[in-house]
Design a protein around this motif. Structure first.
Motif, short mmCIF file in Angstrom:
data_model
loop_
_atom_site.label_atom_id
_atom_site.label_comp_id
_atom_site.label_asym_id
_atom_site.label_seq_id
_atom_site.Cartn_x
_atom_site.Cartn_y
_atom_site.Cartn_z
N ASP A 286 -2.55 -6.77 1.21
CA ASP A 286 -0.98 -6.85 0.06
C ASP A 286 -0.26 -7.80 1.08
O ASP A 286 0.22 -8.73 -0.28
CB ASP A 286 -0.62 -5.28 0.20
CG ASP A 286 -0.10 -5.42 -1.58
OD1 ASP A 286 -0.01 -6.29 -1.71
OD2 ASP A 286 1.11 -4.82 -0.85
N ASP B 255 6.27 -7.01 1.11
CA ASP B 255 5.34 -5.95 1.83
C ASP B 255 6.29 -4.68 2.98
O ASP B 255 5.38 -4.52 3.58
CB ASP B 255 4.18 -6.31 1.45
CG ASP B 255 3.13 -5.17 1.61
OD1 ASP B 255 3.25 -3.75 1.17
OD2 ASP B 255 1.96 -5.22 2.51
N HIS C 246 6.58 -2.15 -2.02
CA HIS C 246 6.47 -1.11 -2.87
C HIS C 246 7.16 0.19 -2.22
O HIS C 246 6.22 1.37 -2.72
CB HIS C 246 5.14 -1.32 -3.40
CG HIS C 246 4.28 -1.48 -2.40
ND1 HIS C 246 2.94 -0.44 -2.26
CD2 HIS C 246 3.97 -2.04 -1.42
CE1 HIS C 246 2.75 -0.33 -1.66
NE2 HIS C 246 2.79 -1.62 -0.68
N HIS C 247 7.19 0.45 -0.80
CA HIS C 247 6.97 1.44 0.13
C HIS C 247 8.56 2.24 -0.28
O HIS C 247 9.34 1.80 -0.62
CB HIS C 247 7.49 0.98 1.59
CG HIS C 247 5.88 0.25 1.81
ND1 HIS C 247 5.95 -1.35 1.85
CD2 HIS C 247 4.37 0.80 1.85
CE1 HIS C 247 4.38 -1.39 2.21
NE2 HIS C 247 3.96 -0.21 2.13
N CYS D 147 2.07 -4.14 -3.10
CA CYS D 147 3.51 -5.30 -3.42
C CYS D 147 2.74 -6.07 -4.48
O CYS D 147 3.99 -6.59 -5.77
CB CYS D 147 3.56 -5.67 -2.24
SG CYS D 147 5.06 -6.71 -2.45
N ASP E 86 -4.68 -3.02 -1.91
CA ASP E 86 -4.28 -1.93 -1.08
C ASP E 86 -3.87 -0.55 -1.86
O ASP E 86 -4.28 0.85 -1.80
CB ASP E 86 -2.73 -1.89 -1.15
CG ASP E 86 -1.61 -2.08 -0.24
OD1 ASP E 86 -1.99 -2.82 0.92
OD2 ASP E 86 -0.75 -2.10 -0.49
#
Ligand SMILES: [Mn+2]
Length: 321
Positions: free
Chosen positions: A31, A86, A112-113, A131, A161
């Motif tokens: 990712d 990411d 995207h976390h 991400c 991912d």
């Protein structure tokens, strides 16, 4: 200093950059590499100078793609902009994190976390399967249609991912983006074969020698294999060739926890633990190790039978009745 930006604003501000270093996280996965590789292409398509930076080397399996040969451990001089992809924190960039933190130019963070700490001047954070979903939307917001190379890079990140579109965070939007990427020239077959199916003869030989060591405990709810020094020598393999063996045990329907014991030296085993639910971080913690609830590791000293006894006893404590 903006805390969180919308995509239009994020894209508009990034478009002002001239020379950009794109940062991956340490121990890079598909990712972060997919996102950085695609961003590199997108920025180049916009006439900018772009560089991909990662503190750690790119794993061999990704080097099938020329794009990831452009990843550098050194940070180029004279950049006006740093962009992290990411990376939930600056620490995730490993040795490159300090340079990012102390950089005097403009800093961007797209991730995207949900645990992201909004460490840059411009931050775009949204929970997604990968991400790379967000990078596709960034490309669109910057007015770029990804070329085949960028599209394949984005699909690679989404595939890795999302467990090839199998995780619970995959939704209609993930598949819609994947469909768009197909339209741009991406395809799953190349990714699936090169990352998930292909293996070396040495790894196959090591697997054939290791699998007969398979044992089951607690009514087949815990399973373990042992990678011995002797078998590594016989197969002419490295410890890294056993990557993924432990996951194979977890495919047994009754198995909830799996362990791979790697013989490091006589009476010393490095243990990788995987789980479908029970907390193996807690198991590893009993031996001074740790990791995540479903994937963890530790070292245990002792003769093999003794180590297996201890480990299976501890695992038993965390299996639910
Ligand atoms: Mn990711």
């Amino acid at each position: 200093m903006a805390r969180e930006n919308d995509m239009t604003e994020f894209a508009r501000e990034l478009a002002k950059a001239q020379k950009i270093a794109v940062f991956c996280h340490m121990r890079p996965d598909g990712d972060t590499l997919g996102a950085a590789g695609a961003t590199y292409r997108i920025l180049q398509a916009l006439g900018k100078r772009a560089y991909i930076v990662c503190a750690d080397p790119v794993p061999e399996k990704f080097l099938y793609w020329e794009l990831y040969k452009n990843v550098h451990t050194e940070i180029p001089t004279g950049c006006d902009t740093f962009l992290a992809v990411d990376c939930s924190t600056e620490e995730r960039m490993g040795d490159a994190g300090y340079a990012f933190r102390t950089f005097r130019g403009r800093k961007f963070n797209i991730d995207h976390h949900i645990s992201n700490t909004y460490y840059a001047d411009y931050n775009y954070v949204e929970e997604r399967s990968a991400c790379c979903e967000l990078i596709y939307e960034l490309a669109v917001a910057m007015g770029i249609t990804p070329d085949a190379v960028a599209a394949q890079s984005l699909l690679l990140g989404i595939c890795t991912d999302s467990g090839s579109f199998s995780h619970s965070d995959v939704n209609e939007r993930t598949l819609a983006i994947a469909a768009k990427l197909y339209g741009c020239g991406a395809n799953m077959e190349e990714i699936s074969y090169n990352l998930f199916k292909k293996q070396t003869k040495v790894r196959m030989l090591l697997s054939n020698l290791t699998m007969p060591t398979m044992r089951f405990y607690h009514n087949d709810r815990f399973s373990a294999i042992v990678v011995t020094k002797k078998n590594l020598e016989r197969a002419n393999a490295l410890p890294s060739d056993s990557e993924g063996f432990v996951d194979y045990l977890l495919t047994v329907d009754t198995v909830e926890v799996a362990a791979c014991l790697m013989e490091m030296k006589p009476e010393q085993y490095k243990i990788s633990l995987r789980s479908k639910g029970p907390d193996v971080n807690a198991v590893a913690s009993c031996y001074g190790g740790g990791g995540h609830v479903l994937a963890s590791g530790c070292m245990i000293q002792g003769d093999l039978e003794e180590v297996l006894d201890k480990l299976s006893y501890t695992v038993g404590q965390y299996l639910e009745d």
